[in-house]
Write an enzyme that holds these catalytic residues in place. Structure first.
Site, PDB file in Angstrom:
ATOM      1  CB  SER A 140     -23.947  39.521  -2.630  1.00  0.00           C
ATOM      2  OG  SER A 140     -24.952  38.950  -3.441  1.00  0.00           O
ATOM      3  CE1 TYR A 153     -20.758  40.432  -7.211  1.00  0.00           C
ATOM      4  CE2 TYR A 153     -22.516  39.085  -6.290  1.00  0.00           C
ATOM      5  CZ  TYR A 153     -21.936  40.323  -6.496  1.00  0.00           C
ATOM      6  OH  TYR A 153     -22.543  41.456  -5.981  1.00  0.00           O
ATOM      7  CB  SER A 154     -20.919  32.728  -4.779  1.00  0.00           C
ATOM      8  OG  SER A 154     -22.139  32.936  -5.471  1.00  0.00           O
TER       9      SER A 154
END
Length: 241
Positions: A140, A153-154
């Protein structure tokens, strides 16, 4: 030569688009899903209606023992995968001071541990088959630049990039490539609650991407033309930096 591809999280969104596109290119697709049996069945029906080959393969990528047992049984029954698309993932957004331990754990255990859970039992069968292959992980933009409210998430998506680059080095001489695709803002259920108009102002192309555009990139990475591309992170984000 029939080539089978496992696509995780293939019932909806980017995973579904990838499954449909690769099936259209002649691959037999193992449609993985966790809970949404109806969406997976719909994806299967669409592939078969278009003349493609596919079957459903339910499992939760965060359940290590279940994943191993399911994949080993599937390989025994249907043969070794030529390719894998690591697409399934979750998010649990919160600023870090407010982030609960379970929110951190769920995202890391699913998104990052899922990479190991799937690839660990699959690498040696792919190597022994001596037919080359493709691995594409879905990272992402958050894994490259970070994103507020998505420290978990990162972290997971950045970890996936590192894992993919290392795996690429391990598999290169086996003619198995491993690359990571890093989408920006794509029209899927994951962005349904975001302030779309505000975000678009920060994207040079002034629009979100489509799942089909991401699928097109994955399809290229699975083609013979991409045989010399490995260990790369390819962003598809409308120019977002």
């Amino acid at each position: 030569m029939e080539r089978s591809v496992l696509v995780t999280g293939a019932g909806r969104g980017i995973g579904r688009a990838v499954a449909l596109r690769l099936a259209g290119a002649g691959f037999r697709i193992a449609i993985n899903y966790r809970r949404n049996e109806e969406a997976a069945a719909s994806c299967l029906a669409e592939i078969e209606a278009a003349g493609g080959q596919a079957y459903v393969l339910p499992f939760d990528i965060s359940d290590r023992e279940l994943v191993r047992a399911t994949l080993e049984k599937d390989i025994e029954e249907n043969g070794v995968y030529w390719g894998v698309v690591l697409n399934a993932g979750v998010h649990a957004d919160n600023p870090l001071p407010s982030m609960k331990g379970e929110e951190w754990d769920r995202v890391i255990h699913t998104n990052l541990d899922g990479f190991y859970n799937i690839m660990n039992p699959l690498v040696m069968p792919m190597i022994r088959a001596k037919k080359g292959g493709r691995v594409v992980s879905m990272s992402s933009v958050a894994g490259i630049t970070g994103n507020r409210g998505q420290v978990n998430y990162s972290a997971a998506k950045a970890g996936i990039i590192g894992a993919t680059k290392a795996l690429a080095q391990e598999l290169a001489k086996r003619k198995i490539t491993a690359n990571s695709v890093a989408p920006g803002f794509i029209h899927t259920d994951m962005v349904a609650d975001l302030p779309v108009d505000e975000i678009k102002r920060h994207i040079p192309m002034r629009r979100f991407g489509t799942a089909e555009e991401v699928a097109g990139l994955v399809n290229f990475l699975f083609s013979d033309d991409a045989a010399y591309i490995t260990g790369q992170v390819i962003s598809i984000n409308g120019g977002l930096v």
